[in-house]
Design an enzyme around this catalytic site. Structure first.
Site, short mmCIF file in Angstrom:
data_model
loop_
_atom_site.label_atom_id
_atom_site.label_comp_id
_atom_site.label_asym_id
_atom_site.label_seq_id
_atom_site.Cartn_x
_atom_site.Cartn_y
_atom_site.Cartn_z
N LYS A 113 32.95 45.65 40.67
CA LYS A 113 33.66 45.74 42.09
C LYS A 113 33.55 47.12 42.33
O LYS A 113 33.54 47.59 43.57
CB LYS A 113 35.11 45.41 41.93
CG LYS A 113 35.24 44.14 41.26
CD LYS A 113 34.70 43.08 42.21
CE LYS A 113 35.21 41.50 42.08
NZ LYS A 113 34.84 40.84 40.87
C1 LIG Z 1 34.03 39.78 40.42
C2 LIG Z 1 33.60 39.38 39.31
C3 LIG Z 1 32.55 38.48 39.33
C4 LIG Z 1 32.30 37.40 40.28
O1 LIG Z 1 31.50 38.10 41.49
P1 LIG Z 1 31.57 37.35 42.92
O2 LIG Z 1 30.80 38.47 43.75
O3 LIG Z 1 33.00 37.14 43.05
O4 LIG Z 1 30.86 35.98 42.68
C5 LIG Z 1 31.70 38.54 38.28
N1 LIG Z 1 31.82 39.11 37.12
C6 LIG Z 1 32.79 40.18 36.99
C7 LIG Z 1 33.41 41.00 35.88
C8 LIG Z 1 33.79 40.56 38.24
O5 LIG Z 1 34.73 41.15 38.43
#
Ligand SMILES: *Cc1c(COP(=O)(O)O)cnc(C)c1O
Length: 499
Positions: A113
């Site tokens: 993120k």
């Molecule tokens: C948010 C997240 C995901 C999923 O990503 P999306 O964009 O919501 O599909 C997968 N792994 C981790 C560690 C995340 O923080």
């Protein structure tokens, strides 16, 4: 470059407007009216650039209302070397043969993120200056764990912004919870809710579109925006690393420029994999995008059958950031694949909200399947994958990454398609120390507290502990509010001191 809405394609807004506003008024998501095209020559040129310059090269095409100085200010601020634990920002690592891992967790909160949420506050404040007449932007976040912390860290003490984060009380790992409840900054607040991520996300969406609340905020010269991946400003930074990993694959000699690769993405809200789809459409030679789910495999079923049905049990798994049954960004894919049919998208989304399900035509699912493949991993699969990958290749995966690795291995067995492949690694294993250590020890969970678990995992595997996680040990818990989902809007008023 102008943007329109997935539910009303007569709308036209600038990038700044789309980013400051977050979501379109009638509830649709902003999407670019057209996609810029990159030739393979241009991509080859990008192979000689730093991550920051690769990012500017891609973002320049989408943020045409930003000046070159603004773009430079945003991108250079976001990907400063001292905020990331790798000089490559998002390094691609070869595991064995054609199997490569794109490490997206070297930022300050140790999850992917950060790749978007380090940049979003810059994009948001520049956008607000252009469009929001000095209003204070109130960022409301529903998080399944990682977005909350990454958004708090990105927005803390950013002038003219406030940020409120809601997380499911039993739905995040102890490390994720500590990261959020100890957050520093004068403009931040965190609250747990009695419910799961989908409850939090739905409540946030309804607060956004509540006109009475909007008016109250407007009187105080405030406006809401979103740091969830429904905001275009969250998605566009993610397109960059698909260009970047392709460049690195060329530089590492894993492929020659122009050769196709497969991409595997551990998926929840469908944001990360959708960014891969945009990169493919823009010219990155990607053959298949492989969507990996955990036991909450609503996307696997949709991509295999064309029916999306969220009426099913919700599982709390060891990969909590993927514990999602309503994948918001699928709406954007449906809009593009259906030939920009906003009417169709509106009716599918209405049926999702009324009945919890919808089905698309054979033509549409056929088009989707020509680009996407899908699979899921059980909890036992995740544990086995972490262990075998560590034992065989000395590579330690977190639980989310392990879902993707397992789904990829299944894909190769089923199809024989073993061309050079990049698997997204979305979190540091130390965010989920208990699960990862249990896996590495073959199923035995030691009786240790969270930080001793971190030390033990470090002793057992030798993998480096990220500094931001190690330093949490000495931080004070600042937030321990819990509320029911019905009371979230009241909580928003109280946290903003408007009650
Ligand atoms: C948010 C997240 C995901 C999923 O990503 P999306 O964009 O919501 O599909 C997968 N792994 C981790 C560690 C995340 O923080």
């Amino acid at each position: 470059m102008l943007y329109t809405s997935t539910r009303d394609n007569s709308i036209r807004v600038s990038a700044a407007q789309a980013i400051a506003q977050g979501i379109s008024e009638e509830g649709g998501l902003f999407v670019p009216c057209e996609l810029p095209a990159f030739s393979i020559e241009k991509i080859k040129e990008m192979a000689g650039m730093s991550y920051i310059d690769r990012a500017k090269t891609v973002l320049r095409e989408f943020l045409t209302d930003f000046t070159e100085d603004e773009l430079d200010y945003c991108v250079s601020g976001a990907y400063r070397a001292d905020k990331f634990s790798s000089p490559a920002i998002a390094p691609t690592v070869n595991v064995c043969g054609n199997k490569n891992i794109l490490e997206l967790w070297h930022g300050p909160t140790c999850a992917f993120k950060d790749m978007a949420l380090q940049l979003l506050p810059y994009l948001m404040t520049v956008s607000a200056k252009k469009t929001a007449e000095g209003k204070t932007i109130v960022i409301l976040v529903a998080t399944s764990g990682d977005t909350g912390k990454a958004a708090l860290e990105g927005f803390k003490d950013v002038d003219k912004t406030k940020i409120l984060v809601f997380y499911p009380v039993d739905g995040v790992s102890p490390m994720q919870k500590l990261q959020m409840t100890t957050q520093e900054g004068g403009n931040v607040a965190v609250c747990a809710i009695n419910g799961n991520f989908d409850d939090a996300q739905s409540a946030v969406k309804s607060i956004f579109t509540n006109t009475e609340i909007k008016h109250t905020l407007a009187e105080k010269n405030m406006m809401f925006s979103s740091a969830n991946s429904i905001n275009w400003g969250r998605l566009v930074p993610q397109i960059v690393y698909y260009f970047s990993t392709y460049c690195d694959m060329v530089n590492m000699g894993n492929i020659t420029a122009g050769e196709e690769i497969n991409i595997v993405v551990p998926t929840g809200n469908f944001g990360n994999i959708l960014a891969g789809y945009y990169a493919k459409k823009m010219g990155v030679p990607i053959k298949k995008l492989i969507c990996a789910s955990n036991s909450n495999n609503v996307l696997t079923d949709f991509l295999k059958t064309g029916t999306y049905d969220r009426n099913r049990d919700f599982y709390t798994t060891t990969s909590p950031s993927m514990d999602i049954l309503i994948s918001s960004n699928l709406e954007r894919l449906l809009y593009h694949i259906s030939g920009e049919d906003a009417q169709l998208v509106s009716s599918l989304m209405a049926s999702l909200s009324d009945e919890g399900k919808y089905s698309v035509s054979a033509d549409i699912i056929g088009k989707i399947q020509s680009v996407f493949d899908a699979g899921f991993a059980s909890e036992a699969d995740v544990m086995n994958t972490i262990k075998t990958h560590f034992d065989k290749y000395n590579y330690l995966c977190d639980t989310h990454t392990a879902v993707a690795v397992k789904v990829y291995d299944d894909y190769v067995s089923a199809t024989g398609d073993d061309i050079p492949t990049v698997i997204d690694s979305t979190a540091s294993p130390y965010k989920f120390s208990k699960s990862v250590l249990t896996a590495v020890l073959g199923g035995k969970t030691p009786e240790l507290d969270e930080f001793d678990m971190v030390d033990e995992l470090n002793k057992t595997t030798g993998a480096e502990v990220p500094t931001p996680l190690a330093s949490l040990k000495s931080k004070r818990v600042r937030f321990n509010n819990v509320c029911n989902k019905e009371d979230m809007s009241k909580m928003v008023f109280s946290l903003l001191k408007l009650d």
